[in-house]
Design an enzyme around this catalytic site. Structure first.
Site, PDB file in Angstrom:
ATOM      1  N   PRO A   1     -12.336 -45.621 -38.926  1.00 32.93           N
ATOM      2  CA  PRO A   1     -12.818 -44.300 -38.646  1.00 32.93           C
ATOM      3  C   PRO A   1     -11.820 -43.208 -39.110  1.00 32.93           C
ATOM      4  O   PRO A   1     -10.658 -43.236 -39.280  1.00 32.93           O
ATOM      5  CB  PRO A   1     -12.632 -44.410 -37.108  1.00 32.93           C
ATOM      6  N   ASN A   2     -12.480 -42.202 -39.427  1.00 35.79           N
ATOM      7  CA  ASN A   2     -12.007 -40.954 -39.794  1.00 35.79           C
ATOM      8  C   ASN A   2     -11.243 -40.893 -41.401  1.00 35.79           C
ATOM      9  O   ASN A   2     -10.866 -39.892 -41.554  1.00 35.79           O
ATOM     10  CB  ASN A   2     -10.739 -40.455 -38.734  1.00 35.79           C
TER      11      ASN A   2
ATOM     12  N   ARG B   1      -8.273 -33.897 -43.115  1.00 31.17           N
ATOM     13  CA  ARG B   1      -7.614 -34.365 -41.721  1.00 31.17           C
ATOM     14  C   ARG B   1      -6.162 -34.481 -41.629  1.00 31.17           C
ATOM     15  O   ARG B   1      -5.520 -35.103 -42.437  1.00 31.17           O
ATOM     16  CB  ARG B   1      -8.400 -35.673 -41.511  1.00 31.17           C
TER      17      ARG B   1
ATOM     18  N   TYR C   1      -1.812 -37.571 -43.913  1.00 27.52           N
ATOM     19  CA  TYR C   1      -2.670 -38.248 -44.513  1.00 27.52           C
ATOM     20  C   TYR C   1      -2.751 -37.759 -45.991  1.00 27.52           C
ATOM     21  O   TYR C   1      -3.618 -38.307 -46.804  1.00 27.52           O
ATOM     22  CB  TYR C   1      -4.037 -38.229 -44.014  1.00 27.52           C
TER      23      TYR C   1
ATOM     24  N   ASN D   1      -7.906 -50.987 -44.039  1.00 28.59           N
ATOM     25  CA  ASN D   1      -7.343 -50.138 -42.979  1.00 28.59           C
ATOM     26  C   ASN D   1      -8.187 -49.661 -41.832  1.00 28.59           C
ATOM     27  O   ASN D   1      -8.871 -49.039 -41.809  1.00 28.59           O
ATOM     28  CB  ASN D   1      -7.156 -48.811 -43.941  1.00 28.59           C
TER      29      ASN D   1
ATOM     30  N   ALA E   1      -7.873 -46.262 -36.571  1.00 26.18           N
ATOM     31  CA  ALA E   1      -7.490 -46.314 -34.932  1.00 26.18           C
ATOM     32  C   ALA E   1      -7.862 -47.575 -34.272  1.00 26.18           C
ATOM     33  O   ALA E   1      -7.339 -47.940 -33.276  1.00 26.18           O
ATOM     34  CB  ALA E   1      -8.217 -44.855 -34.223  1.00 26.18           C
TER      35      ALA E   1
ATOM     36  N   GLU F   1      -3.534 -55.715 -44.826  1.00 27.99           N
ATOM     37  CA  GLU F   1      -3.784 -54.593 -43.733  1.00 27.99           C
ATOM     38  C   GLU F   1      -2.902 -53.456 -44.425  1.00 27.99           C
ATOM     39  O   GLU F   1      -1.821 -53.542 -44.721  1.00 27.99           O
ATOM     40  CB  GLU F   1      -3.103 -54.778 -42.354  1.00 27.99           C
TER      41      GLU F   1
ATOM     42  N   HIS G   1      -1.837 -49.137 -43.915  1.00 34.93           N
ATOM     43  CA  HIS G   1      -1.814 -47.941 -43.070  1.00 34.93           C
ATOM     44  C   HIS G   1      -1.303 -46.838 -43.879  1.00 34.93           C
ATOM     45  O   HIS G   1       0.002 -47.040 -44.512  1.00 34.93           O
ATOM     46  CB  HIS G   1      -1.194 -48.105 -41.668  1.00 34.93           C
TER      47      HIS G   1
ATOM     48  N   ARG H   1       5.020 -43.353 -35.181  1.00 36.67           N
ATOM     49  CA  ARG H   1       4.157 -42.033 -34.438  1.00 36.67           C
ATOM     50  C   ARG H   1       4.137 -42.661 -33.061  1.00 36.67           C
ATOM     51  O   ARG H   1       4.913 -42.976 -32.438  1.00 36.67           O
ATOM     52  CB  ARG H   1       2.790 -42.378 -35.163  1.00 36.67           C
TER      53      ARG H   1
END
Length: 142
Positions: free
Chosen positions: A9-10, A17, A22, A71, A74, A95, A97, A104
């Protein structure tokens, strides 16, 4: 060789964003660069904001690809289903990120995917996707 990149998502909003976290580049632009950098590999790309669609994409990609770069965004911190899908398939899943999730918010430290993936690349920006592909290639052609 065929490698799937699956984004959660996103990530369709990259470049817009939170560019301080990012970056300013869209993933559409980046995927074109990756494909140019790896012309001998078929790189498929799928992005969804829907958890079940990501599970389906993982399962389907495991039947047609030799590796997956994932990825989960969230959903990393909330989706047992995505973690279970990674555990269930027989091809390697790396994976990735973009940000360093460990640096964070506290809730981002919970991860349902990392223990099921062959490895995790975090905090290196979009470069993490390239590094994941290079690792997958090294396992196909030692």
């Amino acid at each position: 060789m065929k490698i799937a990149i699956i984004n959660g998502p996103n990530l369709n909003l990259l470049g817009q964003r939170e560019p301080g976290i990012y970056g300013q580049q869209s993933f559409d632009d980046y995927i074109r660069q990756l494909r140019a950098e790896f012309p001998d590999i078929e790189i498929t790309y799928f992005q969804s904001n829907v958890e079940g669609e990501l599970v389906t994409a993982l399962q389907e990609s495991s039947r047609t690809c030799q590796g997956i770069v994932l990825n989960p965004a969230a959903y990393t911190h909330t989706s047992i289903a995505i973690g279970d899908a990674v555990a269930a398939i027989q091809i390697p899943v790396v994976e990735v990120h973009i940000s360093n999730v460990q640096a964070r918010e506290e809730f981002r430290k919970l991860n349902y995917v990392s223990a099921k993936a062959v490895g995790t690349i975090t905090g290196l920006g979009l470069k993490g996707y390239e590094l994941a592909i290079r690792w997958l290639l090294s396992k196909q052609h030692p």
